[in-house]
Design a protein around this motif. Structure first.
Motif, PDB file in Angstrom:
ATOM      1  N   TRP A 169       0.931  -1.164  -0.096  1.00 14.72           N
ATOM      2  CA  TRP A 169      -0.016   0.045  -0.125  1.00 14.72           C
ATOM      3  C   TRP A 169       0.916   1.268  -0.030  1.00 14.72           C
ATOM      4  N   GLU A 170       0.374   2.473  -0.546  1.00 11.19           N
ATOM      5  CA  GLU A 170       1.127   3.616  -0.785  1.00 11.19           C
ATOM      6  C   GLU A 170       0.185   4.423   0.042  1.00 11.19           C
ATOM      7  N   VAL A 171       0.765   5.416   1.106  1.00  9.22           N
ATOM      8  CA  VAL A 171       0.158   6.438   1.880  1.00  9.22           C
ATOM      9  C   VAL A 171       0.540   7.707   1.213  1.00  9.22           C
ATOM     10  N   VAL A 172      -0.605   8.537   0.610  1.00 10.13           N
ATOM     11  CA  VAL A 172      -0.606   9.709   0.150  1.00 10.13           C
ATOM     12  C   VAL A 172      -1.200  10.989   1.255  1.00 10.13           C
ATOM     13  N   ILE A 173      -0.004  11.954   1.434  1.00 12.85           N
ATOM     14  CA  ILE A 173      -0.429  12.664   2.532  1.00 12.85           C
ATOM     15  C   ILE A 173      -0.202  14.225   1.880  1.00 12.85           C
ATOM     16  N   GLY A 174      -1.197  15.149   2.400  1.00 10.13           N
ATOM     17  CA  GLY A 174      -1.382  16.457   1.948  1.00 10.13           C
ATOM     18  C   GLY A 174      -1.591  17.315   3.390  1.00 10.13           C
ATOM     19  N   LEU A 175      -1.012  18.263   3.562  1.00  4.26           N
ATOM     20  CA  LEU A 175      -1.180  19.126   4.752  1.00  4.26           C
ATOM     21  C   LEU A 175      -1.807  20.733   4.493  1.00  4.26           C
ATOM     22  N   GLU A 176      -2.700  21.058   5.446  1.00  5.21           N
ATOM     23  CA  GLU A 176      -3.329  22.295   5.499  1.00  5.21           C
ATOM     24  C   GLU A 176      -2.502  22.775   6.569  1.00  5.21           C
ATOM     25  N   THR A 177      -1.608  23.856   6.723  1.00  3.82           N
ATOM     26  CA  THR A 177      -0.842  24.396   7.948  1.00  3.82           C
ATOM     27  C   THR A 177      -1.313  25.719   7.990  1.00  3.82           C
ATOM     28  N   HIS A 178      -1.811  25.879   9.505  1.00  3.20           N
ATOM     29  CA  HIS A 178      -2.327  27.279   9.786  1.00  3.20           C
ATOM     30  C   HIS A 178      -1.180  27.842  10.595  1.00  3.20           C
ATOM     31  N   ALA A 179      -0.706  28.959  10.139  1.00  2.00           N
ATOM     32  CA  ALA A 179       0.480  29.672  10.770  1.00  2.00           C
ATOM     33  C   ALA A 179      -0.300  31.014  11.189  1.00  2.00           C
ATOM     34  N   GLN A 180       0.079  31.225  12.648  1.00  2.00           N
ATOM     35  CA  GLN A 180      -0.474  32.576  13.232  1.00  2.00           C
ATOM     36  C   GLN A 180       0.632  33.519  12.732  1.00  2.00           C
ATOM     37  N   LEU A 181       0.193  34.506  12.274  1.00  2.00           N
ATOM     38  CA  LEU A 181       1.155  35.647  11.855  1.00  2.00           C
ATOM     39  C   LEU A 181       1.425  36.381  13.159  1.00  2.00           C
ATOM     40  N   GLN A 182       2.709  37.167  12.949  1.00  2.00           N
ATOM     41  CA  GLN A 182       3.191  37.944  14.279  1.00  2.00           C
ATOM     42  C   GLN A 182       2.716  39.326  13.943  1.00  2.00           C
ATOM     43  N   THR A 183       1.603  39.396  14.188  1.00  2.00           N
ATOM     44  CA  THR A 183       1.101  41.158  14.149  1.00  2.00           C
ATOM     45  C   THR A 183       0.682  41.548  15.559  1.00  2.00           C
ATOM     46  N   GLN A 184       0.610  42.726  16.095  1.00  2.00           N
ATOM     47  CA  GLN A 184       0.232  43.067  17.355  1.00  2.00           C
ATOM     48  C   GLN A 184      -1.098  43.161  17.287  1.00  2.00           C
ATOM     49  N   SER A 185      -1.684  43.276  16.266  1.00  2.00           N
ATOM     50  CA  SER A 185      -3.392  43.262  16.483  1.00  2.00           C
ATOM     51  C   SER A 185      -3.946  42.480  15.508  1.00  2.00           C
ATOM     52  N   LYS A 186      -5.346  42.139  15.637  1.00  2.00           N
ATOM     53  CA  LYS A 186      -5.943  41.039  14.690  1.00  2.00           C
ATOM     54  C   LYS A 186      -6.119  41.505  13.268  1.00  2.00           C
ATOM     55  N   ILE A 187      -6.415  40.764  12.513  1.00  2.00           N
ATOM     56  CA  ILE A 187      -6.410  40.782  10.957  1.00  2.00           C
ATOM     57  C   ILE A 187      -7.487  41.849  10.748  1.00  2.00           C
ATOM     58  N   PHE A 188      -8.544  41.921  11.330  1.00  2.00           N
ATOM     59  CA  PHE A 188      -9.872  42.924  10.991  1.00  2.00           C
ATOM     60  C   PHE A 188     -10.166  43.695  12.189  1.00  2.00           C
ATOM     61  N   SER A 189      -9.445  43.747  13.376  1.00  2.00           N
ATOM     62  CA  SER A 189      -9.751  44.763  14.273  1.00  2.00           C
ATOM     63  C   SER A 189      -8.579  45.095  15.037  1.00  2.00           C
ATOM     64  N   GLY A 190      -8.659  46.115  15.904  1.00  2.00           N
ATOM     65  CA  GLY A 190      -7.245  46.611  16.649  1.00  2.00           C
ATOM     66  C   GLY A 190      -7.215  45.951  17.886  1.00  2.00           C
ATOM     67  N   ALA A 191      -7.596  44.848  18.292  1.00  2.00           N
ATOM     68  CA  ALA A 191      -7.649  44.052  19.709  1.00  2.00           C
ATOM     69  C   ALA A 191      -6.221  43.301  19.485  1.00  2.00           C
ATOM     70  N   SER A 192      -5.642  43.322  20.666  1.00  2.00           N
ATOM     71  CA  SER A 192      -4.298  42.625  20.991  1.00  2.00           C
ATOM     72  C   SER A 192      -4.366  41.304  20.539  1.00  2.00           C
TER      73      SER A 192
END
Length: 330
Positions: free
Chosen positions: A3-26
């Motif tokens: 048998w052959e194993v087939v693997i794909g990954l979806e990796t979530h990286a949290q970006l190093q920003t001081q505030s959130k992506i759509f708001s000014g919260a820390s």
């Protein structure tokens, strides 16, 4: 037969920003629950998202680091699904036109080099966190993480073993740390992977895949792949069929467990977010970010071998972390 194993990954990286992506919260890690969630993160009526420029810069830097195509115009979409720690009832993500398309990551396993192709990397917001301990049979919701900027990096199904998957995530983490886009602290959830696993007879088409959600250590990624591959092979050899589903990995019991049937894109009812304009930038913006990129790990490893006569293994160990590489050259 093998048998052959087939693997794909979806990796979530949290970006190093001081505030959130759509708001000014820390985005500071470790704050008391629900102390870093503002009106935008809570989805209160009348609030509007505003895109974080630094999150975009991090995404472009990553795309440049892996040789990807940078889209000068991309679109944010609403990905609709219900989850207790997703206040809006949808996640703002990218679907049809991501900011980063393609790219490659080279890995080394048992002395053999292999190139893993990337499908895309897109910007999105994180959900909150459900807490299941200390609530007397109930769950608590912490929305501090809601709205934290993520870069979801999607690979092609190019990996064929747990060792290759571990090497891929390790190399991905090294690149993200080099360019300063993610601290890579998997124990804090800054980097986590959804692992897609299927099995097939050699030479056949792709089998039915199962997705193992939110695996947060390189060691557990390898264990989850081995466990899930054995489970699928056992079912097929007994004459059964694999159901496409999302599963969870329990490292204590060494097993994966069914979580829900696997959603497809149409299940999320994607449509362009009416509150966000298309993301557009010019080539000068990209060129300025490219000029800021450091020497990347593969280039540094090659230079250490050529310039200092280091053995390839030693050069690779030194180049794995930017701090150790810089210290070596002081």
């Amino acid at each position: 037969m093998q048998w052959e194993v087939v693997i794909g990954l979806e990796t979530h990286a949290q970006l190093q920003t001081q505030s959130k992506i759509f708001s000014g919260a820390s985005t500071r890690f470790g704050a008391e629950p629900n102390t870093q969630a503002c009106a935008v993160d809570l989805a209160l009526p009348g609030v509007l998202p505003v895109l974080n420029r630094h999150a975009v810069e991090h995404a472009i830097r990553f795309g440049l680091a892996v040789g990807a195509t940078i889209s000068p115009a991309s679109i944010f979409a609403r990905k609709n699904y219900f989850y207790p720690d997703l206040p809006k009832g949808y996640q703002i993500s990218q679907f049809e036109i991501p900011v980063v398309q393609g790219g490659t990551i080279d890995i080394l396993v048992d002395g053999q080099s292999k190139t893993i192709n990337l499908t895309r990397a897109h910007l999105e917001e994180d959900a909150g966190k459900s807490l299941h301990e200390d609530f007397q049979g109930m769950s608590g919701i912490d929305l501090n993480r809601a709205g934290t900027p993520l870069l979801e990096i999607v690979s092609e199904p190019d990996m064929r073993s747990a060792e290759e998957a571990r090497a891929y995530v390790s190399k991905l983490r090294t690149i993200l740390r080099y360019i300063g886009s993610c601290d890579g602290n998997m124990e804090q959830g800054s980097l986590r992977a959804d692992v897609n696993v299927s099995v097939r007879r050699p030479g056949e088409g792709l089998g039915t895949r199962c997705e193992i959600k939110n695996v947060n250590s390189i060691r557990f990624i390898g264990q989850a792949i081995d466990v899930e591959a054995r489970r699928q092979i056992g079912i097929l050899e007994d004459g059964g069929k694999i159901d496409q589903e999302t599963r969870l990995f329990d490292p204590g019991k060494g097993e994966t467990r069914s979580m829900r049937s696997k959603e497809e894109a149409h299940d999320y009812r994607y449509f362009p977010d009416p509150d966000l304009l298309p993301l557009e930038f010019d080539q000068a913006f990209v060129d300025a970010l490219k000029a800021q990129l450091p020497e990347l790990p593969d280039a540094k490893r090659a230079r250490f071998i050529a310039e200092y006569g280091l053995p390839p293994y030693d050069a690779g160990v030194l180049a794995m972390e930017r701090a150790s590489a810089d210290f070596f050259e002081q």
